[in-house]
Write a protein that holds these residues in place. Sequence first.
Motif, PDB file in Angstrom:
ATOM      1  N   MET A   1     -25.194  65.282  43.800  1.00 50.94           N
ATOM      2  CA  MET A   1     -24.879  66.626  43.325  1.00 50.94           C
ATOM      3  C   MET A   1     -25.272  67.673  44.361  1.00 50.94           C
ATOM      4  SD  MET A   1     -26.636  69.464  41.929  1.00 50.94           S
ATOM      5  CE  MET A   1     -28.155  68.702  41.399  1.00 50.94           C
ATOM      6  N   CYS A   2     -26.434  67.461  45.016  1.00 53.16           N
ATOM      7  CA  CYS A   2     -26.870  68.410  46.045  1.00 53.16           C
ATOM      8  C   CYS A   2     -25.890  68.467  47.211  1.00 53.16           C
ATOM      9  CB  CYS A   2     -28.265  68.025  46.556  1.00 53.16           C
ATOM     10  SG  CYS A   2     -29.562  68.152  45.320  1.00 53.16           S
ATOM     11  N   SER A   3     -25.208  67.350  47.475  1.00 51.32           N
ATOM     12  CA  SER A   3     -24.249  67.286  48.586  1.00 51.32           C
ATOM     13  C   SER A   3     -22.829  67.585  48.129  1.00 51.32           C
ATOM     14  CB  SER A   3     -24.312  65.901  49.248  1.00 51.32           C
ATOM     15  OG  SER A   3     -25.588  65.670  49.795  1.00 51.32           O
ATOM     16  N   LYS A   4     -22.667  68.136  46.926  1.00 54.36           N
ATOM     17  CA  LYS A   4     -21.376  68.566  46.381  1.00 54.36           C
ATOM     18  C   LYS A   4     -20.415  67.410  46.120  1.00 54.36           C
ATOM     19  CE  LYS A   4     -23.066  72.616  47.251  1.00 54.36           C
ATOM     20  NZ  LYS A   4     -23.749  73.365  46.173  1.00 54.36           N
ATOM     21  N   VAL A   5     -20.942  66.179  46.010  1.00 53.18           N
ATOM     22  CA  VAL A   5     -20.070  65.032  45.749  1.00 53.18           C
ATOM     23  C   VAL A   5     -19.763  64.934  44.264  1.00 53.18           C
ATOM     24  CG1 VAL A   5     -19.814  62.529  45.984  1.00 53.18           C
ATOM     25  CG2 VAL A   5     -20.993  63.838  47.765  1.00 53.18           C
ATOM     26  N   VAL A   6     -20.712  65.294  43.422  1.00 53.39           N
ATOM     27  CA  VAL A   6     -20.478  65.356  41.974  1.00 53.39           C
ATOM     28  C   VAL A   6     -20.869  66.750  41.489  1.00 53.39           C
ATOM     29  CG1 VAL A   6     -20.855  62.892  41.586  1.00 53.39           C
ATOM     30  CG2 VAL A   6     -22.773  64.470  41.403  1.00 53.39           C
ATOM     31  N   PRO A   7     -20.222  67.249  40.456  1.00 49.39           N
ATOM     32  CA  PRO A   7     -20.562  68.590  39.956  1.00 49.39           C
ATOM     33  C   PRO A   7     -21.859  68.575  39.157  1.00 49.39           C
ATOM     34  CG  PRO A   7     -18.843  67.612  38.602  1.00 49.39           C
ATOM     35  CD  PRO A   7     -19.080  66.663  39.739  1.00 49.39           C
ATOM     36  N   PRO A   8     -22.585  69.683  39.106  1.00 49.93           N
ATOM     37  CA  PRO A   8     -23.827  69.734  38.317  1.00 49.93           C
ATOM     38  C   PRO A   8     -23.601  69.387  36.854  1.00 49.93           C
ATOM     39  CG  PRO A   8     -23.601  71.681  39.706  1.00 49.93           C
ATOM     40  CD  PRO A   8     -22.301  70.944  39.797  1.00 49.93           C
ATOM     41  N   SER A   9     -22.410  69.701  36.317  1.00 49.94           N
ATOM     42  CA  SER A   9     -22.145  69.407  34.910  1.00 49.94           C
ATOM     43  C   SER A   9     -22.229  67.912  34.617  1.00 49.94           C
ATOM     44  CB  SER A   9     -20.767  69.935  34.522  1.00 49.94           C
ATOM     45  OG  SER A   9     -19.758  69.370  35.360  1.00 49.94           O
ATOM     46  N   SER A  10     -21.820  67.079  35.595  1.00 46.12           N
ATOM     47  CA  SER A  10     -21.900  65.631  35.401  1.00 46.12           C
ATOM     48  C   SER A  10     -23.346  65.173  35.297  1.00 46.12           C
ATOM     49  CB  SER A  10     -21.200  64.912  36.545  1.00 46.12           C
ATOM     50  OG  SER A  10     -19.802  65.100  36.497  1.00 46.12           O
ATOM     51  N   VAL A  11     -24.202  65.755  36.122  1.00 40.16           N
ATOM     52  CA  VAL A  11     -25.630  65.408  36.069  1.00 40.16           C
ATOM     53  C   VAL A  11     -26.207  65.815  34.726  1.00 40.16           C
ATOM     54  CG1 VAL A  11     -27.885  65.783  37.129  1.00 40.16           C
ATOM     55  CG2 VAL A  11     -25.849  65.634  38.568  1.00 40.16           C
ATOM     56  N   MET A  12     -25.821  66.989  34.240  1.00 37.84           N
ATOM     57  CA  MET A  12     -26.349  67.459  32.970  1.00 37.84           C
ATOM     58  C   MET A  12     -25.898  66.568  31.816  1.00 37.84           C
ATOM     59  SD  MET A  12     -28.142  69.699  34.191  1.00 37.84           S
ATOM     60  CE  MET A  12     -28.925  69.880  32.619  1.00 37.84           C
ATOM     61  N   VAL A  13     -24.656  66.063  31.885  1.00 37.27           N
ATOM     62  CA  VAL A  13     -24.180  65.157  30.830  1.00 37.27           C
ATOM     63  C   VAL A  13     -25.034  63.896  30.795  1.00 37.27           C
ATOM     64  CG1 VAL A  13     -22.277  63.656  30.141  1.00 37.27           C
ATOM     65  CG2 VAL A  13     -21.819  66.021  30.810  1.00 37.27           C
ATOM     66  N   VAL A  14     -25.378  63.344  31.968  1.00 39.61           N
ATOM     67  CA  VAL A  14     -26.233  62.156  32.035  1.00 39.61           C
ATOM     68  C   VAL A  14     -27.607  62.466  31.451  1.00 39.61           C
ATOM     69  CG1 VAL A  14     -27.432  60.578  33.593  1.00 39.61           C
ATOM     70  CG2 VAL A  14     -25.015  61.105  33.973  1.00 39.61           C
ATOM     71  N   PHE A  15     -28.190  63.623  31.845  1.00 40.89           N
ATOM     72  CA  PHE A  15     -29.499  64.007  31.321  1.00 40.89           C
ATOM     73  C   PHE A  15     -29.459  64.132  29.794  1.00 40.89           C
ATOM     74  CE2 PHE A  15     -31.249  66.344  35.351  1.00 40.89           C
ATOM     75  CZ  PHE A  15     -31.262  65.135  36.008  1.00 40.89           C
ATOM     76  N   GLU A  16     -28.432  64.796  29.286  1.00 42.87           N
ATOM     77  CA  GLU A  16     -28.353  65.023  27.839  1.00 42.87           C
ATOM     78  C   GLU A  16     -28.128  63.722  27.077  1.00 42.87           C
ATOM     79  OE1 GLU A  16     -25.280  67.923  27.736  1.00 42.87           O
ATOM     80  OE2 GLU A  16     -26.662  69.629  27.976  1.00 42.87           O
ATOM     81  N   THR A  17     -27.400  62.782  27.693  1.00 47.69           N
ATOM     82  CA  THR A  17     -27.203  61.473  27.050  1.00 47.69           C
ATOM     83  C   THR A  17     -28.534  60.738  26.917  1.00 47.69           C
ATOM     84  OG1 THR A  17     -24.981  61.320  27.986  1.00 47.69           O
ATOM     85  CG2 THR A  17     -25.976  59.278  27.197  1.00 47.69           C
ATOM     86  N   LEU A  18     -29.324  60.734  27.993  1.00 50.16           N
ATOM     87  CA  LEU A  18     -30.634  60.072  27.958  1.00 50.16           C
ATOM     88  C   LEU A  18     -31.569  60.776  26.982  1.00 50.16           C
ATOM     89  CD1 LEU A  18     -31.141  59.465  31.809  1.00 50.16           C
ATOM     90  CD2 LEU A  18     -30.513  57.759  30.098  1.00 50.16           C
TER      91      LEU A  18
END
Length: 861
Positions: A113-130
Motif C-alpha cells: 500500500m505504501c508503494s501504491k500497489v494496492v489502495p488503502p481501502s483494500s488494507v482497511m477491508v482486511v483489517f476490518e475483516t480480522l
Amino acid sequence: MSSWRALLLRIGDKGPEYGGTTDFKEHIETCFGLLMREIEHADDEILDFLLQCAEQLPHKVPFYGTLVGLINLENEEFAKKVVETTQANLQDALNTGDCDRIRILVRFLTVLMCSKVVPPSSVMVVFETLLSSAATTVDDETGNPSWQARADFYIRCILSSLPWGGAELIEQVPDEIERVMVGIEAYLSIRKRTYDIGVSVFEFDDESVKARNEKDFLEDLWDRIKVLSNNGWKVDSVPRLHLPFEAQLVVGKSHDFAPISCPEQPEPPSTVSGITCGKHMHEAALKYPQRLHRLNIFPANKIEDLQPIDRFIVEEYLLDVLLFFNGCRKECALYMVGLHVPFRYEYLMAETIFSQLLLLPEPPFKPMYYTLVIIDLCKALPGAFPAVVAGAVRALFGRIADLDMECRMRLILWFSHHLSNFQFVWPWEEWIHVLDLPKWAPQRVFVQEVLEREVRLSYWDQIKQSIENAPELEELLPAKAGPNFKYSAEGDKEGPEHALSSQLSRLVKGRSVAREVISWIEETIIPVHGPQIALEVVIHTLLDIGSKSFTHLITVLERYGQVIAKLCPDQDKQVMLIDEVSSYWKNSAQMTAVTIDRMMGYRLISNLAIVRWVFSPANFDQFHTSDRPWEILRNTINKTYNRICDLRREISTLSKSVSKAAEAASHAKAELEAAETKITLRDGEPVQGEGPVRMKRLTSIAEKANEELVSARDTLEAKEALLARALEENEALFISLYKRFSDVLAERLPVASPDGTIRTLRGQTDNMVVDSEEPSEMEVDENGKSRKSDHLNGVSNGYNIGEKEQWCLTTLGYVKAFSRQYAAEIWPHIEKLDAEVFTEDISPLFRKAIYSGLRRPSNGV
C-alpha cells in the motif's frame, strides 16, 4: 544461483552483490534494473522467488514492497499477479491457521500500500475483516470466548503491521483507520486479560499480579501503538524505502486486493464447564500461541533509549530471523547482527534469544538451536556479545529461586553446553558464596547441577581444573564416575555371592544363551540363596559386563534381557531392579538414567514401576537438592509420550496407504469387470472377447490388489489396537504420577488459603518475587558483572527458606512443569483424573500447581 536471484536475496546486505555498499536506494535501483531485463522471459520465476523472499526475509519487506512498486510502473500485469498471489496465500494461511504466514503477509500488504500497489481501502477491508472475526469470537452470546487466543492473534496482526504503514493510512484514509482503532479499543475492553501464570518464566502469587495491574502482551502492544500514533508515526527501526521514489510511485496504478474471509469459529460447548472451557482454551493456545513472553533481565538503561515501538519491531525482526534460518545457524547469526536499525541492540538481542530458550510451554525450536546461535553470535561480536551473555547469566542466577523449574533445567543444560564450547571458562570465584547456603538453596543446586552436566560433556579432572580459581567448589562436583560393583575382586569381603557372580560372568563370556543362564539361576542360586540374592547377583554382574560402553550395555540387554525379565516379572521386582541399577551406578546420574531408559525400551521395566521407584523415600528426599530422580521421571514420560506420537504418525501413514490400496483394488476390479463384459458370439455362443492371457493378468492384478488392501487394513487395525493400549497405559501413568505427587505433598504441605497461594512457603522472600515483564533490580556493569553483590552473596540475598518449604516449592514447581509439558496428553483423561485424584480434599496448593500447568480455569472442578 542466477544474478537476479542473488540480488533479490542479498538486497540491503553489505555484500559483493552490491559492491559492498550500504546505499539502499542504489540497491533497489540496481535490483530493479536487472529484474526488468529478466522479467519478460522469467516472470513466473521472479514472482515466486520475490514472494518467497518477502515471506522468509520479512525484515526486508520494505525493500521488496518498493521493488514491486517500481515494477508496477513498467509492468502492471506483474504487479497485479503479485497482489492476486498474496491474496491467495493470505486466504490459504487463514484457512490453515498458519500464524507466521498470516502475520507476515498482512505486513507485506501494508508495505505494498505504501508503494501504491494496492489502495488503502483494500488494507482497511482486511483489517476490518480480522477485527470483526475477533470481536465475534469473544462475544459471550454469539461467539466462543474460549478461543480468545485466535481473536487476540488477529488483533496483533493488525497492530503489528501499523509501524510499516500507519503514517500513510492516517494521511490517506484517516476516518477508516480511526474507526479500526476505536474497534480495537472496544475489543480490548471486552476481552479477558491473558496474563497466564502457567507460562510465566518466574513464579509469583496471583495477588501480586492483581496489585500491580499488569498489562498482558496485547495491551502492551496497544500502548506502544498509541505512543507511536502520538509521535506522528515516526519509527526509527522501519526503513521507509519508498519515500525516495515517491514522486515516481504516486502515478502507479493500484490493484484491488480481493476480500478475505476468516474461518468460522469452533462451536461453543453445549454445556459450559471448567473442563470444556479448559479444553477449548488449550486447543486455541496450541494453534495460536503467543510468540514472545518478554523477559526483561537487564536494567532499562542497558536497552538503548528506544521508542516503545522500536523494541517491539526489533524483537519481531530477531524472531523472524530465528524462525526462517533455523536450519542455518551461521546465516542466522549474520542476519541477527546486521539488522537495518540505527542503534545498537546487543542487550535486546540477548533478552530475545533467552526469552525463546525459556519460552513456555515450549520453545519454537529445540534448545540446541539457541545454544548454537548464541555461540555464533559470540564469535560474530567478540567484543560485545560474550559480556552481554555473561550479564544475562548473572542476572538469571540472581533470580534463580523464582525461576520456573522447567526453565531452570533448560538454563542449566544451556549454560553447561555453552561453557563446553569455550573451554569451560567462567569466573567461578564469584559464586563461591553458594557454599555458605544450605544444600537445598536454588543457587547452590544450580551450580552443582551445572558442574555435573559439564562432567558429562567432558571428564571429571578437566572440570576440576576449570574451577581452579575457586577450588572450594570441588565440594559440589559429582563423585568420579565409575561403577559400584558389589562383587568386585578388589573388595575386602569374599562371600558366596562373589563366587556366583564370577560363575555367571564366565557363562556370559562363554556366550551361553539366555535359556541356559535362566536354568543355571533356577537350579543354583534361587533354591539356596533365594530370589533377592539371585536378582542382585545377576543385575550387578550383567551391568558390570555392560559397563565398558553404551554398546556393551545394549549387547548385554539384548542378549540377556530374557534373564532379567524372568527375574522381574512384576512391578515389585522391577522396583527392586531399578534399586540395583541405582546402586551400581550411584556415582553416575547419567549412566543410571541411560540404563533405566534402555531397560524401559526393552520392556524390562514398566513406566509405572519407574514412577513408583522415583517416589520412594530415598528419592523424594532428593527432590529439592538434585535433578537425578527428575531426569529419570522426565525420560520415562517422554518415552511413553514419544511412543504414542510414533504410533499416531504410523497410523496416519497407514491410513493413506489403505486409501491408496482401496483405490488401486477398486480400479483393478473395475478393469477386470469391464474385460469380463466384453463378449462376442461365435457359432451363436458367447465367447470371451478378451484374450485369455490378458484376462489371467487382470485377474492376478485384482487378486493381488485385494490382498494388499486386506494386508494394509490388518496392519492399520493392529496399530490402532496398539495405540488404544498405549493410551490406556498413558492414562494409568498420569493417574499413578499425580497420586504419588498428591501423597508425598500431603505429608509436607502447610495449610494454605482456599485459592492456593504460596506465601506461607516463600516466607519473607515474597517481596523479592518479580515477574518476567518487570525490569530486574540488578545492575550490570559494562563487563556484564553484577554491581549489586550483596543481593547475590551468601544469606544476605534474602534466602531464608527452610528445607521443608523449599522441598514443597520445588515439588510443586515440577507438578506444574509436568502438567504444562504434557497437557495435550492429560486433557483427554481429565474426567478420570478429576474423579480419582483431583478431588475436593486435595491441597489447594497442589490443585493450583496442576491447574496453572494445564492453564485450566481455576473455578472448574
